[in-house]
Design an enzyme around this catalytic site. Sequence first.
Site, PDB file in Angstrom:
ATOM      1  N   ASN A  94       0.852  -1.189   0.000  1.00  0.00           N
ATOM      2  CA  ASN A  94       0.000   0.000   0.000  1.00  0.00           C
ATOM      3  C   ASN A  94       0.882   1.231   0.000  1.00  0.00           C
ATOM      4  O   ASN A  94       2.069   1.164   0.341  1.00  0.00           O
ATOM      5  CB  ASN A  94      -0.994   0.007   1.170  1.00  0.00           C
ATOM      6  N   CYS A  95       0.339   2.345  -0.431  1.00  0.00           N
ATOM      7  CA  CYS A  95       1.055   3.625  -0.410  1.00  0.00           C
ATOM      8  C   CYS A  95       0.042   4.720  -0.142  1.00  0.00           C
ATOM      9  O   CYS A  95      -1.166   4.496  -0.280  1.00  0.00           O
ATOM     10  CB  CYS A  95       1.809   3.868  -1.727  1.00  0.00           C
TER      11      CYS A  95
END
Length: 477
Positions: free
Chosen positions: A11-12
């Site tokens: 995820n970012c």
Amino acid sequence: MINMKIVGITNCPAGIAHTYMVAEAIQQKCESLGYEVHVETQGASGVEDRLTDAQIKEADYVVLALGKGLSDEDRIRFDGKKVVELPVSEALKHIDTLFDDIDSKAVVLYASKVKLGNEQAAVKEGIMSYLMAGVSAALPFVIGGGLLVALGSMMVQFGMPNTALAQGTHPSLAWVLTSIGNLGFTFMIPIMGAYIANAVGDKPAFAPAFLVTYLANDVDLLGTKSGAGFLGAVVIGLSVGYFVKYFRRVKLGKALQPLLGSMLIPFITLLVFGLLTYYLIGPAMSWLMSGLLDFLNTIPTSMKIGTGFIIGAMLAFDMGGPVNKTAWFFAFSLLSSHIYNWYGIVGVVTLLPPMAAAISTWIRPDLFTKQERGSSISAFIVGATVATEPAIPYALAAPIPMIAANTLAGGIAGALSIMFNVERIAPGIGIFDPLIGLEKPWYFFYLAVGIGLVLNVAFIIIFKGAWLKREARKAAQ
């Protein structure tokens, strides 16, 4: 271990580029090693390819490439598993060695006791990850609101009426769309504050931070010249988050403990920070925000251009990394105050590194590997419409010339954007933003992008050509 089984999560903060690029890189690396792999992505579209309980149970190792942390629920899913965690921004750099001696890198996760990750890395990236969690949540408000405002503006430009709501009259469609769109800008700051607090202190911090941040930006309630803006969202979000984080450690006994998170924490937090914000934090942050806005509006043009160069260089320097995110956060956060020219730099500069890398492979293919040449079309299209991250593999292959070329061209393009007063009212679809009314004036936008691209390509060819010749001489010695 030939039949090793790997599961992972990526995820970012923005949930667009790094999330999927790293997931693909992990899958390709594992497949090349003969491992069975399943990667869950937690991107802008939500959770995709969600890991099943059976996949997690059978996995030998869990790889977590995270940019916005891991929820308590996700930690519970991996309780007792051997876990390797690293920042998503570092994952591509270390993908080739990630699975070398993986057992020595892994830590057994006990969800209720162990904090994952290197402590120094957590300290270094913690605050920025909290801020980007707030920005990530605010993005849909600004994107949706910005598009509606742009649509209403285009309707007026095409001759449709812009009649406001008044007694005895019906508002026009253009006015209604603009008013709905403006709600996105109204609520982006409270949402930012709420999700910053949520990232620090979890769900009990969300509601108090939202309400208090909204209070800090209501000039009628506070009686201030301006709202607290993004400065208020940052201060309130972090303060409420940490307050709740430590408040949750209070032990009240079995009878009252269930009431702590659902009733006592929200009530006491809202009481304490509501009063603090009304009498102290709100006025103080409003004063600072007014000072910042006055400074940005009154600084000499030469200083603005110099600052534009710095912002542009920061945006291009690490292509989605912490330096880029710092400059992006500053520019994005000013949208709620209706200052759009600093975000105009973002619209120009973030297009350059991937598009320039792709064009350079077409002009001088001898400077690039077969794999880099093969990725050029994808890098060009994705870079032109979504994100800067497709330029990362080119920078990793030759960091000194590529980063130098991108940074210098980005700085010049940023200065040009400020000089031309290019404005961007919301995130959009890159090179096509002027066509949907998100970037103006369109001719100066394309002029800044065009000059920036020509310079970026020229710098890449010159710098990388010289760098490769030097590397060849060193190898021959």
